[in-house]
Enzyme design. Structure first.
Site, PDB file in Angstrom:
ATOM      1  N   MET A   6     -11.870  19.066  43.260  1.00 45.19           N
ATOM      2  CA  MET A   6     -11.036  17.858  43.393  1.00 45.19           C
ATOM      3  C   MET A   6     -11.728  16.546  42.977  1.00 45.19           C
ATOM      4  SD  MET A   6      -8.084  18.627  44.161  1.00 45.19           S
ATOM      5  CE  MET A   6      -8.194  20.311  43.655  1.00 45.19           C
ATOM      6  N   PRO A   7     -12.803  16.589  42.219  1.00 41.65           N
ATOM      7  CA  PRO A   7     -13.474  15.323  41.908  1.00 41.65           C
ATOM      8  C   PRO A   7     -12.555  14.342  41.171  1.00 41.65           C
ATOM      9  CG  PRO A   7     -14.770  17.218  41.173  1.00 41.65           C
ATOM     10  CD  PRO A   7     -13.437  17.740  41.571  1.00 41.65           C
ATOM     11  N   ILE A   8     -12.593  13.092  41.592  1.00 42.99           N
ATOM     12  CA  ILE A   8     -11.797  12.046  40.931  1.00 42.99           C
ATOM     13  C   ILE A   8     -12.775  10.976  40.456  1.00 42.99           C
ATOM     14  CG2 ILE A   8     -10.096  10.228  41.332  1.00 42.99           C
ATOM     15  CD1 ILE A   8      -8.657  12.125  43.218  1.00 42.99           C
ATOM     16  N   ARG A  45     -10.051  14.927  37.838  1.00 41.53           N
ATOM     17  CA  ARG A  45      -9.259  13.817  37.307  1.00 41.53           C
ATOM     18  C   ARG A  45     -10.240  12.728  36.831  1.00 41.53           C
ATOM     19  NH1 ARG A  45      -6.349  17.239  38.094  1.00 41.53           N
ATOM     20  NH2 ARG A  45      -4.361  17.414  39.156  1.00 41.53           N
ATOM     21  N   ASN A  55     -15.492  10.241  43.138  1.00 38.14           N
ATOM     22  CA  ASN A  55     -14.999  10.473  44.504  1.00 38.14           C
ATOM     23  C   ASN A  55     -14.979  11.986  44.751  1.00 38.14           C
ATOM     24  OD1 ASN A  55     -13.868   7.609  45.254  1.00 38.14           O
ATOM     25  ND2 ASN A  55     -13.160   8.017  43.168  1.00 38.14           N
TER      26      ASN A  55
END
Lengths: 68, 68, 68, 68, 68, 68
Positions: free
Chosen positions: A1-3, A40, E7
């Site tokens: 899920m890294p953003i 993302r 993030n």
């Protein structure tokens, strides 16, 4: 899920920035062992007069370079 | 004091985005029991070529859709 | 593809914050007509001494409230 | 190494914003005793219809002011 | 001057995250032809109960995985 | 309505950071002619192993300094 958010000063060619976005996604996926599709990446473009290193904006440092 | 940043790919109608901003403010106020006037919501719009899911930018996925 | 960042002062119950996260995701999905699974919401928690309204930190305003 | 992001509603003169950027860099350097050249300041400009205080966007509150 | 914010949901080994930070800096420098020393990369770690994909937090999806 | 996010590497005394927050709020209010009470300032603290200048994390550069 890294953003990932990339903040850049305005001025680079869109194609160069898009390639950076793709490559950063691959680097994050590889190093964190995160599925590529879960990553993302987004770019935030900033006007040179609104980005400062110390108390000198990029617009000013560019103008100084032109004069020298 | 909640401060909310919404990052969106360019392309939606301003009115739709403004309605989202208002509704998110109400949702946050209700669920966190925070005074509505203390909530701040702001939207950051991103060019499709500067937003990637995995290593495919939104500009590319839109172009692929048009071809199919 | 909406990506939402919620900045909150430390102190609320985790369950309350998680419910806010879920409800904001639903609100954004509904108002922007974006698939729910495409929405990302994340919370950034900030220490009260590191969040200021004007030049008064939340830690200070809480201490003043206790005294009054 | 402080990195500062200033989020502003669109509408101020570029020169005023650039001066704010420079002054914030100096203030951060002074108060944190960080070398000025290590400080980065960037401004993110937001459309008035995409910034809300509570559930009223800046575009709406400006329109209401004009009518009053 | 690229400034990158990553993030991530809490839970990865610090060494793995540090390596991701270094590799992202190199990737950005290479693809944008920006001096490596001008690149800044920072990681923001988020608690699993404060990060949601759609309306399911990472804490919930992890719990569901444990049960299955 | 200016909203300021200050990203700092962990390690400074809370009092010093709180003073920076207050002073930045005053500087922004003064230079932008924005009511002080409308300004929001928040600090995001980052672990030294998660902040890199180029491809060297703050944890590494601190360790190298200790050795020299």
């Amino acid at each position: 899920m890294p953003i990932i958010q990339i903040n850049l000063v305005e001025g680079r060619d869109d194609k160069v920035v898009s390639e950076c976005v793709r490559e950063v996604a691959r680097t994050v996926s590889r190093t964190l062992d995160a599925p590529l599709a879960s990553v993302r990446v987004m770019v935030n473009v900033i006007k040179p007069q609104f980005f400062a290193v110390g108390d000198v904006t990029k617009a000013e440092s560019a103008a100084q370079k032109d004069k020298s």
